[in-house]
Design an enzyme around this catalytic site. Structure first.
Site, PDB file in Angstrom:
ATOM      1  N   CYS A 100       0.834  -1.207   0.000  1.00 18.93           N
ATOM      2  CA  CYS A 100       0.000   0.000   0.000  1.00 18.93           C
ATOM      3  C   CYS A 100       0.870   1.259   0.000  1.00 18.93           C
ATOM      4  CB  CYS A 100      -0.992  -0.067   1.165  1.00 18.93           C
ATOM      5  SG  CYS A 100      -2.406   0.991   0.906  1.00 18.93           S
ATOM      6  N   HIS A 195      -3.000  -5.415   1.752  1.00 19.95           N
ATOM      7  CA  HIS A 195      -2.282  -5.611   3.017  1.00 19.95           C
ATOM      8  C   HIS A 195      -2.277  -7.067   3.470  1.00 19.95           C
ATOM      9  CE1 HIS A 195      -2.053  -1.303   4.197  1.00 19.95           C
ATOM     10  NE2 HIS A 195      -3.187  -1.205   3.535  1.00 19.95           N
ATOM     11  N   GLU A 197      -0.361  -8.385   5.416  1.00 20.90           N
ATOM     12  CA  GLU A 197       0.038  -8.416   6.835  1.00 20.90           C
ATOM     13  C   GLU A 197      -1.166  -8.368   7.759  1.00 20.90           C
ATOM     14  OE1 GLU A 197       0.305  -5.897   4.805  1.00 20.90           O
ATOM     15  OE2 GLU A 197       0.008  -3.978   5.831  1.00 20.90           O
TER      16      GLU A 197
HETATM   17  N1  GLN Z   1      -3.416   6.360   1.095  1.00 24.90           N
HETATM   18  C1  GLN Z   1      -2.161   6.023   1.711  1.00 24.90           C
HETATM   19  C2  GLN Z   1      -0.988   6.763   1.068  1.00 24.90           C
HETATM   20  O1  GLN Z   1      -1.157   7.482   0.160  1.00 24.90           O
HETATM   21  C3  GLN Z   1      -1.890   4.535   1.663  1.00 24.90           C
HETATM   22  C4  GLN Z   1      -2.902   3.797   2.519  1.00 24.90           C
HETATM   23  C5  GLN Z   1      -2.372   2.549   3.147  1.00 24.90           C
HETATM   24  O2  GLN Z   1      -1.155   2.303   3.228  1.00 24.90           O
HETATM   25  N2  GLN Z   1      -3.283   1.770   3.657  1.00 24.90           N
HETATM   26  O3  GLN Z   1       0.111   6.605   1.491  1.00 24.90           O
END
Ligand code: GLN
Length: 219
Positions: A100, A195, A197
């Site tokens: 992410c 994710h 994790e």
């Molecule tokens: N929206 C977040 C970003 O731009 C990422 C979200 C996340 O890691 N769950 O970093």
């Protein structure tokens, strides 16, 4: 907490038949869900180092960049003086896995970043931050990930980025039903919009650790 004894490879691998020491794996621990990643990696037998400083980057054979807020992780990495060391290791071929926000930090090109936002790079992709917008901030999906085999992975997306452009050096590992790419690999660099994790499915982390082991033993 981050201090650890290091075993010189010449000692660790000296006697024939002696198991090699496990290559230490870092988790970038500036912001985000780094503890969850550390727990998964530890459950898989990895020797985990929390990384906040350049000295810690020098100790590791692979790095996980957690989910969180990419603009914050970017700023902290630069102000802690750890960003240049991470970039140098990625360019030198160290395996890295980003989830992410971590995927955003590994993308060579970031769309929708805050002013001045930078990434470490390593994946020849463009990613768009917060690509699902306010209507669909979070959702879950069953994803086919051919490199991991069956069953499909239950994937959790939280204000997730997507890959909007896949450069020639990167390969898609998984896509949503509409073709949107949400997992990519380029050599030892791996990124997922979602994710693993958080869901108890350890296959992506195991896939990453296998890459770390293969590369640190010269494979
Ligand atoms: N929206 C977040 C970003 O731009 C990422 C979200 C996340 O890691 N769950 O970093």
């Amino acid at each position: 907490m981050s201090r650890r004894l290091t075993v010189s490879p010449s000692v660790a691998g000296s006697a024939p038949g002696t198991p090699r020491s496990r290559p230490p794996v870092g988790v970038l621990a500036l912001q985000g869900d780094f503890r969850e990643h550390a727990a998964v990696l530890t459950s898989l037998g990895a020797d985990v180092v929390f990384v906040r400083r350049p000295e810690e980057v020098a100790q590791i054979s692979g790095l996980v960049i957690p989910g969180g807020e990419s603009s914050v992780i970017d700023k902290l990495a630069r102000s802690f003086g750890v960003a240049d060391a991470v970039v140098a290791r990625i360019r030198g071929g160290m395996p890295v896995y980003g989830t992410c926000a971590g995927l955003i930090l590994l993308a060579d090109r970031v769309q929708g970043g805050i002013r001045g936002q930078q990434s470490f790079g390593g994946l020849d992709v463009s990613v768009r931050r917060n690509a699902f917008g306010a209507q669909t901030e979070s959702f879950e999906a069953e994803l086919d990930v051919p490199v991991l085999g069956e069953p499909p992975m239950h994937a959790v997306f939280i204000r997730a980025p997507v890959v909007t452009e896949l450069g020639p050096k990167a390969t898609a590992l998984a896509s949503l039903g509409d073709g949107t790419v949400v997992a990519v690999q380029q050599g030892g660099v791996l990124g997922t919009s979602f994710h693993p994790e958080m869901t108890g499915d350890t296959r992506f982390h195991q896939y990453f650790l296998d890459t770390v082991t293969a590369r640190s033993s010269g494979g």
